[in-house]
Design a protein around this motif. Sequence first.
Motif, short mmCIF file in Angstrom:
data_model
loop_
_atom_site.label_atom_id
_atom_site.label_comp_id
_atom_site.label_asym_id
_atom_site.label_seq_id
_atom_site.Cartn_x
_atom_site.Cartn_y
_atom_site.Cartn_z
N ALA A 35 16.52 38.57 78.87
CA ALA A 35 15.72 37.46 78.34
C ALA A 35 16.49 36.14 78.45
O ALA A 35 15.92 35.10 78.81
N GLU A 36 17.78 36.19 78.14
CA GLU A 36 18.58 34.98 78.24
C GLU A 36 18.67 34.51 79.69
O GLU A 36 18.61 33.30 79.97
N ALA A 37 18.81 35.46 80.61
CA ALA A 37 18.86 35.09 82.02
C ALA A 37 17.55 34.46 82.46
O ALA A 37 17.54 33.50 83.24
N GLN A 38 16.42 34.98 81.97
CA GLN A 38 15.11 34.41 82.30
C GLN A 38 15.02 32.96 81.80
O GLN A 38 14.51 32.08 82.50
N VAL A 39 15.51 32.72 80.59
CA VAL A 39 15.49 31.36 80.04
C VAL A 39 16.37 30.43 80.86
O VAL A 39 16.00 29.29 81.17
N VAL A 40 17.57 30.92 81.22
CA VAL A 40 18.48 30.11 82.03
C VAL A 40 17.83 29.75 83.37
O VAL A 40 17.92 28.61 83.84
N MET A 41 17.14 30.72 83.99
CA MET A 41 16.47 30.44 85.27
C MET A 41 15.40 29.37 85.11
O MET A 41 15.26 28.48 85.95
N GLN A 42 14.64 29.45 84.03
CA GLN A 42 13.60 28.44 83.81
C GLN A 42 14.22 27.05 83.59
O GLN A 42 13.70 26.04 84.07
N LEU A 43 15.33 27.03 82.86
CA LEU A 43 16.01 25.74 82.66
C LEU A 43 16.56 25.19 83.98
O LEU A 43 16.50 23.98 84.24
N LEU A 44 17.10 26.08 84.81
CA LEU A 44 17.60 25.64 86.11
C LEU A 44 16.47 25.13 86.99
O LEU A 44 16.61 24.14 87.72
N ASP A 45 15.31 25.82 86.94
CA ASP A 45 14.15 25.37 87.72
C ASP A 45 13.69 23.99 87.24
O ASP A 45 13.32 23.12 88.05
N GLU A 46 13.71 23.79 85.92
CA GLU A 46 13.34 22.49 85.38
C GLU A 46 14.34 21.42 85.83
O GLU A 46 13.95 20.30 86.20
N LEU A 47 15.62 21.76 85.81
CA LEU A 47 16.66 20.83 86.26
C LEU A 47 16.47 20.47 87.72
O LEU A 47 16.63 19.30 88.12
N SER A 48 16.10 21.45 88.54
CA SER A 48 15.89 21.17 89.96
C SER A 48 14.70 20.24 90.16
O SER A 48 14.66 19.46 91.11
N GLY A 49 13.71 20.33 89.27
CA GLY A 49 12.57 19.42 89.35
C GLY A 49 12.92 18.02 88.90
O GLY A 49 12.47 17.03 89.49
#
Length: 265
Positions: free
Chosen positions: A222-236
Amino acid sequence: MHHPDANGSVFGPRLLHTTDVTDWSEELRAQLHKSALSLEAQARRPMLTSEGEVESETTGWTLEVTRQLLTELAVAGAGIQVQVINRAIEQGGFIARAEVYDLAGYPASRSLKGFTRPVNRIVRSFRDSGDLPEDAADLLQPVYDPTVRSYQRTAGFMVPQEVVGLLAPAPAVEPARLTTTVKDPAGRPVSRDIVDAALWRKLDAEKAAQQHSVRLRILSEAEAQVVMQLLDELSGVYAGERLGNTARELSVRLHERLTDDGTYN
């Protein structure tokens, strides 16, 4: 003492380029002529000095006088001439005949004879008042093909380079892209590209030392999923930047880790 020969000038031999356009369409011939005139205008532009400054002959034009004259032209009903001058400036000092017709909406049958008359009249008034030197360059000059000796229509118009330098739009300066958390020793924000390069140096160093094979399980799924979403947001947020691309790359790596690594089950 140098003397020009039959095919040259005091500066050396002239270089001529001949192209057979017999089989070309009228449209292609017109395009070639326009391009040649545009290149000629570029060749006449001032050169940069060794200090990076523009070396340009000055005949008395100033920014204030130029703006005032263009305003008086517009008030006098010569708005088309003002548009033509501005377009020529945008293009480095030259505007082709066809573009004048497009800007003005003139029919093809209309002549451009006397087109510069309103400009010359107001320039003359500025000279008479002493706002412009008597020998100041004409603001809008018709251009003709020097190889044609008989009567010809103007091929376009040129604006003096000193006026182009006064009114040409300044190049857009890209604002500095700084981080909000990383600071240099003096406490100043650091460029995001510098931070991105530092992050990749860490990843490359790990790969070179083959330390990537030793993985620490520090995140739950779950933490990894959250980190991925944050990284995707950062890339945007940083779309088109190196730091944004890095964020996206790390998100993809985490996704692949979740998919391939059985430790996150």
